[in-house]
Write an enzyme that holds these catalytic residues in place. Structure first.
Site, PDB file in Angstrom:
ATOM      1  CB  ALA B  13      -0.955  -0.014   1.193  1.00  0.00           C
ATOM      2  CB  SER B  43      -1.247  -2.615  -4.878  1.00  0.00           C
ATOM      3  OG  SER B  43      -0.148  -1.806  -5.205  1.00  0.00           O
ATOM      4  CB  CYS B  47      -7.518  -5.102   6.092  1.00  0.00           C
ATOM      5  SG  CYS B  47      -6.271  -3.831   6.232  1.00  0.00           S
ATOM      6  NE  ARG B  74      -0.871   4.606 -13.297  1.00  0.00           N
ATOM      7  CZ  ARG B  74      -1.513   5.211 -12.306  1.00  0.00           C
ATOM      8  NH1 ARG B  74      -1.965   4.513 -11.307  1.00  0.00           N
ATOM      9  NH2 ARG B  74      -1.672   6.513 -12.333  1.00  0.00           N
ATOM     10  CG  ASP B 292       1.586  -1.845   8.149  1.00  0.00           C
ATOM     11  OD1 ASP B 292       0.839  -0.843   8.105  1.00  0.00           O
ATOM     12  OD2 ASP B 292       1.186  -2.988   7.906  1.00  0.00           O
ATOM     13  CG  ASN B 314      -4.010   2.935   0.608  1.00  0.00           C
ATOM     14  OD1 ASN B 314      -3.816   2.941  -0.599  1.00  0.00           O
ATOM     15  ND2 ASN B 314      -4.258   1.824   1.289  1.00  0.00           N
ATOM     16  CE1 TYR B 435     -35.023   9.927  15.003  1.00  0.00           C
ATOM     17  CE2 TYR B 435     -36.110  11.972  14.371  1.00  0.00           C
ATOM     18  CZ  TYR B 435     -36.177  10.684  14.868  1.00  0.00           C
ATOM     19  OH  TYR B 435     -37.385  10.152  15.219  1.00  0.00           O
ATOM     20  CD1 TRP B 443     -32.866  12.166  23.062  1.00  0.00           C
ATOM     21  CD2 TRP B 443     -31.122  13.550  22.834  1.00  0.00           C
ATOM     22  NE1 TRP B 443     -33.209  13.381  23.612  1.00  0.00           N
ATOM     23  CE2 TRP B 443     -32.164  14.255  23.486  1.00  0.00           C
ATOM     24  CE3 TRP B 443     -29.920  14.223  22.578  1.00  0.00           C
ATOM     25  CZ2 TRP B 443     -32.050  15.580  23.884  1.00  0.00           C
ATOM     26  CZ3 TRP B 443     -29.804  15.547  22.982  1.00  0.00           C
ATOM     27  CH2 TRP B 443     -30.858  16.220  23.625  1.00  0.00           C
ATOM     28  NE  ARG B 451     -29.084  14.505  27.166  1.00  0.00           N
ATOM     29  CZ  ARG B 451     -30.367  14.133  27.166  1.00  0.00           C
ATOM     30  NH1 ARG B 451     -30.900  13.598  26.082  1.00  0.00           N
ATOM     31  NH2 ARG B 451     -31.094  14.287  28.233  1.00  0.00           N
TER      32      ARG B 451
END
Lengths: 462, 462
Positions: B13, B43, B47, B74, B292, B314, B435, B443, B451
């Site tokens: 990565a 690449s 995970c 490339r 890493d 990345n 919401y 909430w 809260r």
């Protein structure tokens, strides 16, 4: 010395949250609380009505967070079916009409909370009151609509016309579809979901097409036609008529402030009461207002807006109750976040649309990207489109709109916090958002949008 | 003048993102890019390996974002199966070993990117190299594990022991469960998921129990025992032995920096390379490092940490490539966000745990709440627990942990942005989060936690 008396007008989210919070802070010996509610219910979720009508939520009472009895057990003198018809500000009293008995009486207050909510926009057109035409603002409205659906019967064609293509309109379109109706949505605007820019609204339109919902854009309703039985039969528009066995009005709401205006309280450009940060009505030491009857400060636009949304009403009630009860709380404003869905299509927005930015004199750039809610290789990954708007030159985030599936909607919360914090899109590209293949691609869609918007800001020069 | 040469060590990565971004900014006539990768793949999503092993992801190649051929198209001179064995910083050259041919050669560089990744912690215990004992760090590891599962056969008892109960451990426990194994997780710590506080880790433990995964806490592995066929048969711990047909090591990783340390480059307290904000190795004008193998600044703790995570790698690559290619980018740091799942249980954290706060001298309060991911009345609403940590007196948010189902994990992103912005929990209570009943209670659970944390801050006095 007698206890102070708090009078609350309106028994739904804002009013009863305020009453409950005030009671939490002050016992009945220090504060008497009298609350008036003109309807049959208290503290219910109006936002849940479409899901009750659709059948997703089984019973009306599921939508009621707290009953009148529960409020009364907390020493709140709640008077149901009682409408406040007059407010005497200098005399510190309200005139109440008990709708059951017809009795009318004055009640004095030391402190007053106005939480009169909003009323649906109901255009004064012929036939609007015909049987089979329904709003969906209150639980009573929802029950009347459900009864009306039964009256349509289950044989043959069942055609529903939904007037309006905003949140309530699209949610009701889903509900009627689930009830087995053929659904047509009549939309006055260019695209459904006018709370989005039209390019994003178009994605909603396409998805609704895919679900079998017909959306007619640019259609202004001119009247409702009835059949021989007196019941609705067609909806007439300036672009043709549409057969209808039932009509649902989802045109939006406006603040219910006749009472307050009658008493000379200040209202803003959108007809809502004006308050300060503590939700106190401007210029009135002992009067607070909250919920759907007030205007709120749009923190991005720097102007007030009217937004009828249960989550704001609850926050207002909490703040008012704290201040009334001798505590402290403020409601700084909103950034305009809203989420919704039509079947599995999720729709979200926060901040300014392009036209909002123009309206307040902001120059901006936009970028739109497509991504997925999970790693592309993870099962169930589905597309989402994210549009981002940033200020020209500064790159400050102005708004985000998301249309997609599978975790699309709540991603807007990231932008809502970034807007609140005044972040630039460049700062957003470095945000440490949760990543694991079942939850996000390695670049979260919001980050991808931020990167493309950074490029747009740079590309626009300075 | 000859083109400048960029050498990249490591083809996953960080390294290939850097190479790609540098190439985007500078053509082959201005910048020659040589990249060395000692393995078979470039690449790819490490995970994603647990989901490939589980069968959720069908093919190994689904995890590969870009193949060597695609990189070469490339104009990146990518040399596979070639390990850099020596780094000569003053001489600006690296010594490479072609593992296929055995050829060894020096290559000069003008600019260097070190992206050597991490290596799994593999304790030096008897039997660790026995057939049937597997790490899951690379695609090769994943393939070896899958082959090993076939070797176990499908008849009779199939027992898997997972060593370690962090992200990889719990994800591999799910994978082995899905493969039809009886799964035991051996955890050295007090509770699984040591990246959470133990009170939250306990919820993960209980949920794993409910899924039929046995978790043994406080169990230190002392060795691997093999059967007559030489294959793993049991895992020995200081608290008894556990029969095993296959063993998965998920103990964590440490920065792979032997090469860089050999060349005298600076490493931090966690063994990772130290960089500045532009990802340049401290004290070295022409050397960058990312992914890493580096330490990153924890913006909440004000210290560096080692976090092996594809999303950071990345971002690092993107920043490095921009800087190497003549553009500009910085990586300001992390707040420590991580999300994971075991079957339908979602696990998320960001910011500091209690012990992290103590370790940096912060005094704090905590609050824990239970809520749901949707309105309680909406179908499919499931519980989630949110723990919030805030600084004593100031109320500044320090961390959030979430364990639950149905949209629990990505809610942590709200806290990640709030941490980045330095918000207090009081400010958070006013956040305008999305919401609607299918997406949140009125909430949001994060607001409920905020809260309660505000109350804890006040309750703690000043």
């Amino acid at each position: 010395m007698a206890a102070e008396r708090l009078v609350v007008i309106g028994g739904d989210a804002a009013g009863m949250s305020a009453a409950s919070q005030a009671r939490r802070l002050k016992g009945a010996d220090a504060l008497e609380i009298v609350a008036f509610e003109r309807g049959h219910f208290t503290s219910y979720s109006a936002c849940g009505i479409p899901y009750w009508v659709s059948g997703d939520v089984e019973a009306r009472d599921d939508l009621i967070a707290r009953t009148p009895e529960e409020h009364r057990q907390r020493d709140i003198d709640l008077r149901m079916r009682t409408e406040v018809t007059e407010l005497d500000v200098p005399g510190r009293r309200v005139k109440a009409l008990d709708r059951e008995s017809g009795k009318m009486y004055w009640t004095g207050f030391d402190k007053l909370v106005i939480a009169t909510g909003a009323r649906p926009v109901r255009p004064a057109l012929p036939g609007m009151d015909a049987p089979g035409v329904h709003g969906v603002q209150t639980l009573d409205d929802g029950q009347a609509l459900l009864d009306s659906l039964d009256a349509v019967g289950s044989d043959g064609e069942r055609r529903a016309v939904v007037v309006g293509a905003g949140y309530i309109g699209v949610e009701m379109a889903e509900a009627m579809l689930k009830r087995g109706f053929e659904v047509t949505v009549l939309n006055r605007g260019e695209q459904p979901m006018a709370t989005l820019d039209p390019d994003m609204g178009r994605l909603v339109h396409d998805a609704m097409d895919g679900l079998g919902i017909t959306t007619v854009n640019g259609a202004a309703v001119t009247g409702i036609l009835t059949g021989p039985d007196g019941r609705v039969s067609e909806v007439a528009t300036d672009a043709g008529t549409y057969p209808a066995d039932v009509v649902v009005l989802g045109i939006g709401v406006e603040p219910e402030t006749a009472l307050a205006r009658g008493a000379g309280l200040p209202v803003g450009p959108h007809g809502g009461l004006l308050t300060d940060l503590s939700m106190r009505v401007v210029g009135h030491e002992n009067i607070w207002a909250g919920g759907d009857c007030v205007e709120v400060l749009d923190l991005v636009a720097g102007r007030t807006r009217h937004i009828a949304l249960g989550t704001h009403a609850n926050k207002h009630g909490q703040v008012i109750g704290s201040n009334v009860g001798g505590g402290y709380g403020t409601f700084p404003g909103v950034v305009g976040t809203a989420v919704s869905k039509v079947c599995d299509l999720e729709i979200a927005r926060t901040g300014l649309r392009e036209k909002d930015a123009r309206a307040v004199g902001l120059r901006y750039v936009t970028a739109t990207i497509e991504s997925t809610g999970r790693a592309g290789y993870y099962p169930g990954a589905k597309p989402m489109t994210v549009k981002m708007i940033a200020e020209y030159r500064t790159g400050r985030l102005l708004g985000v709109q998301i249309v997609g599936r599978d975790g699309a909607a709540k991603r807007v919360d990231v932008a809502a916090v970034a807007l609140t914090a005044g972040m630039t899109v460049e700062q957003m590209t470095a945000l440490d958002l949760g990543y694991a293949p079942p939850f996000s691609p390695v670049w979260d869609p919001v980050l991808v949008a931020a990167r493309k918007t950074v490029a747009a800001v740079r590309g626009a020069g300075s």
